[in-house]
Design a protein around this motif. Structure first.
Motif, short mmCIF file in Angstrom:
data_model
loop_
_atom_site.label_atom_id
_atom_site.label_comp_id
_atom_site.label_asym_id
_atom_site.label_seq_id
_atom_site.Cartn_x
_atom_site.Cartn_y
_atom_site.Cartn_z
N MET A 119 7.15 2.84 1.89
CA MET A 119 6.16 3.88 2.15
C MET A 119 6.01 4.84 0.98
N TYR A 120 7.04 4.98 0.17
CA TYR A 120 7.01 5.99 -0.88
C TYR A 120 7.11 5.37 -2.27
N GLY A 121 6.53 4.18 -2.42
CA GLY A 121 6.57 3.52 -3.71
C GLY A 121 5.60 4.13 -4.70
N ASP A 122 5.70 3.68 -5.95
CA ASP A 122 4.85 4.20 -7.02
C ASP A 122 3.44 3.64 -6.98
N ASP A 123 3.24 2.54 -6.24
CA ASP A 123 1.93 1.89 -6.18
C ASP A 123 1.33 2.11 -4.79
N PRO A 124 0.42 3.07 -4.63
CA PRO A 124 -0.14 3.35 -3.29
C PRO A 124 -0.85 2.15 -2.68
N ALA A 125 -1.53 1.35 -3.50
CA ALA A 125 -2.25 0.20 -2.95
C ALA A 125 -1.27 -0.81 -2.36
N ARG A 126 -0.20 -1.08 -3.09
CA ARG A 126 0.81 -2.03 -2.58
C ARG A 126 1.47 -1.48 -1.32
#
Length: 631
Positions: free
Chosen positions: A426-433
């Motif tokens: 949920m808190y990754g660097d890639d919002p699309a992924r």
């Protein structure tokens, strides 16, 4: 210090006593003769202990000695050994039926049936322990098992349940646990044997309960042993499980453990050791494809509505307690209710939904996923699952992720499930992924069928998340909006906002929202804090761009915020004396002053479907099967 032969023997007696006495108790149906029988058998073994150790089979020798002692008992059947109180309305007929059937068998047959469960030995492994007469004994045990199976089916029919032959072993194991629940601890097992070996018959060391209270689902049976001729002895009682309407069921922190393995000493030790102080076992069983132990971290003060943190350990059926592995859960507990536990349990390629609540609750509603529409709505199909004594273990055809939701006892919310089921960063660097993962987890759609893109990547005010930050850096913040389309052309958006690091704001992840497909590129409005006091702060993101933004009251079109210049595709609007009367109408103008947007932006609907359109499905076949109906 060098250990002596006596030390080794005493340690062996202390370690093996519980399993030997359990088999003897089922054989005699009386704790005092059972204790005397085990004492006598081990006293006889003491004289040939060195030989048993040299042969490398002291446990087999002890078990064989107990079975030989049982074989020497009178071949008496006790059909009247079970005296029971009337069953409560919601009690299961299974324990009483199995106990009544067991009581009609000979002591040796009862011992063989118990040994298969307690010692976990199959007939081939039991044969050498029984000696020359083992074929006849094992054949009698097979016939007894057929009678138990018939009684099991009849009792389940009385309960209104379909036959579930694969549950016979679990129900027998549970019955054995209940038989032994009233057994007093021996003063010192090794001392009992030592004194018997020396020819001392001190009756007080053999004091035990004259009867065993067997309690199950509101009914109590008193078992009198075959050797109990003469005046009746007082029954040893153990605290009965709380009745279905007992106040104890109002709080998970007070629940007794349930399930066939609830009294397993190894599992209880695991929960105490690995779960931390105060962790409470609430369920343990071998379910189809998995052995599971579920515990809760108790509420501090039994305040209604706080909820429970859930812990789960699992392994293959029959896995020893020390080898059960803790399962990381994506959601840590069930919150907002104090009398419900629900969790998804991994079982091979599928899973089991376990729900526990008050014994008086007859059903729960479960929805595994959400369905998104092109028009921006969210739909849920709920199946009604029947509970037995407040429990259901439902074997699912498909695992569920973050979309799983339960409705029961006033709770309407998500279900904790293994992290591996959701696969959400949920808190990754890639919002699309991240958004693809969240939509796939909530809907059950394969990630490969979802189309994602970054709708907005724009600078914003550097102190967007912390209006009080004072720093000479003065850099920009950043806003990214990801968009995902499903095969049905439904649209989900996710905004990620970060400031320039001057203050304590950090990063804001706005929850994914489902919006109508035709409004996919409409502006977003994200509420921020209320600083200065009584002033509403809103981050406006305009995918189509513009020069200024302003809020108006939707009905009167009175301006409630200044016309604010945009930075990139964003603006932070301040509404003085904000009374929450919104949503506000947003007016966006371009550099020439022309209005390029004039409407109330859609707030969207939460992806998890808390406000979904509900469809009630009367059948459950599309979802899976109750565990007691799994072949």
């Amino acid at each position: 210090m060098t250990r002596t032969v006596d030390d080794d023997f005493e340690g062996f007696v202390a370690a093996r006593w519980p399993e030997l006495e359990t088999v003897a108790l089922v054989a005699t149906l009386d704790p005092e003769p059972a204790r005397a029988l085990v004492t006598e058998a081990l006293a006889g073994l003491r004289g040939r202990w060195s030989q048993a150790v040299e042969q490398g089979a002291p446990t087999a020798a002890a078990r064989s000695a107990v079975l030989a002692a049982v074989a020497a008992l009178p071949d008496r059947r006790e059909p009247s050994a079970v005296r029971g109180a009337p069953l409560a309305d919601d009690a299961s007929a299974v324990p009483a039926a199995l106990l009544e059937t067991l009581a009609r068998e000979t002591p040796l047959v009862r011992a063989v049936l118990a040994a298969g469960s307690v010692w976990e030995l199959d007939p081939r492994e039991l044969a050498p322990l029984l000696g020359r007469g083992h074929p006849a004994v094992l054949d009698a045990a097979r016939q007894a098992r057929d009678r138990l199976l018939a009684a099991h089916r009849e009792a389940r029919a009385t309960d209104g349940l379909a036959p579930a032959d694969h549950h016979l072993d679990d129900d027998l194991a549970e019955l054995v646990d209940r038989l032994t629940a009233g057994r007093p601890e021996p003063p010192d097992p090794a001392a009992l044997v030592a004194e018997r070996s020396a020819g001392l018959r001190r009756r007080q060391l053999l004091l035990g309960a004259g009867a065993v209270a067997v309690t199950a689902a509101g009914a109590t049976w008193f078992v009198r042993g075959a050797a109990g001729a003469g005046a009746p002895r007082p029954a040893a009682t153990t605290p009965a499980p709380p009745g279905p309407r007992d106040p104890v069921w109002a709080f998970t922190s007070r629940w007794p453990a349930r399930g066939p393995l609830a009294n397993d000493a190894g599992i209880r030790a695991l929960v105490t050791r690995a779960g931390g102080p105060g962790t409470r076992l609430v369920y343990a069983a071998d379910l189809p494809g998995v052995r599971a132990a579920v515990a809760v971290v108790p509420q501090v003060d039994d305040t209604p509505g706080l909820g429970s943190t859930v812990k789960l350990w699992s392994g293959a059926p029959g896995t020893p307690a020390e080898r059960l592995a803790e399962v990381p859960l994506a959601l840590q507990g069930v919150y907002g209710t104090s009398d419900l536990v629900a969790v998804g349990i991994p079982a091979g390629d599928t899973g089991v939904l376990l729900v526990l609540t008050r014994p008086t609750v007859r059903s729960v509603d479960f929805s595994p996923v959400v369905t998104l529409t092109q028009g921006g709505s969210i739909q849920r199909i709920y199946a009604r699952l029947a509970l037995s004594a407040g429990i259901t273990a439902f074997v699912l055809d498909q695992r569920f992720g973050t979309g799983g939701r339960v409705r029961a006892v006033g709770y309407d919310g998500p279900v904790p499930a293994p992290e591996q089921w959701g696969g959400v960063d949920m808190y990754g660097d890639d919002p699309a992924r991240s958004l693809v993962q969240q939509v796939a987890s909530a809907t059950g759609l394969p990630p490969a069928r979802l189309v994602a893109r970054i709708l907005v990547d724009s600078p914003t005010d550097g102190s967007v998340l912390d209006a009080t930050a004072l720093s000479p850096r003065g850099e920009d913040g950043r806003v990214r909006v990801a968009l995902v389309r499903t095969p049905e052309r439904a649209v989900v958006r996710l905004a990620v906002v970060s400031d320039d690091g001057r203050g304590s704001g950090g990063i804001l992840f706005d929850a994914p929202k489902v919006v109508p497909a035709e409004l996919a590129e409409d502006p977003l409005v994200i509420p921020l804090d209320t600083l200065p006091p009584s002033t509403g702060r809103y981050l406006v993101v305009v995918p189509g761009g513009g020069a200024t933004c302003q809020f108006l009251l939707a009905d009167t079109r009175r301006a409630v915020s200044p016309r604010t210049p945009m930075k990139g595709r964003t603006a932070v609007l301040l509404v003085e004396n904000d009374d929450g009367a919104g949503p506000y109408r947003l007016v966006v103008r371009d550099r020439s002053g022309a209005v390029v947007y004039d409407a109330v932006p859609t707030p969207g609907r939460d992806l998890q479907g808390g406000d979904a359109d509900v469809v009630e499905e009367p059948t459950t076949g599309w979802l899976g099967l109750p565990s007691d109906q799994v072949p």
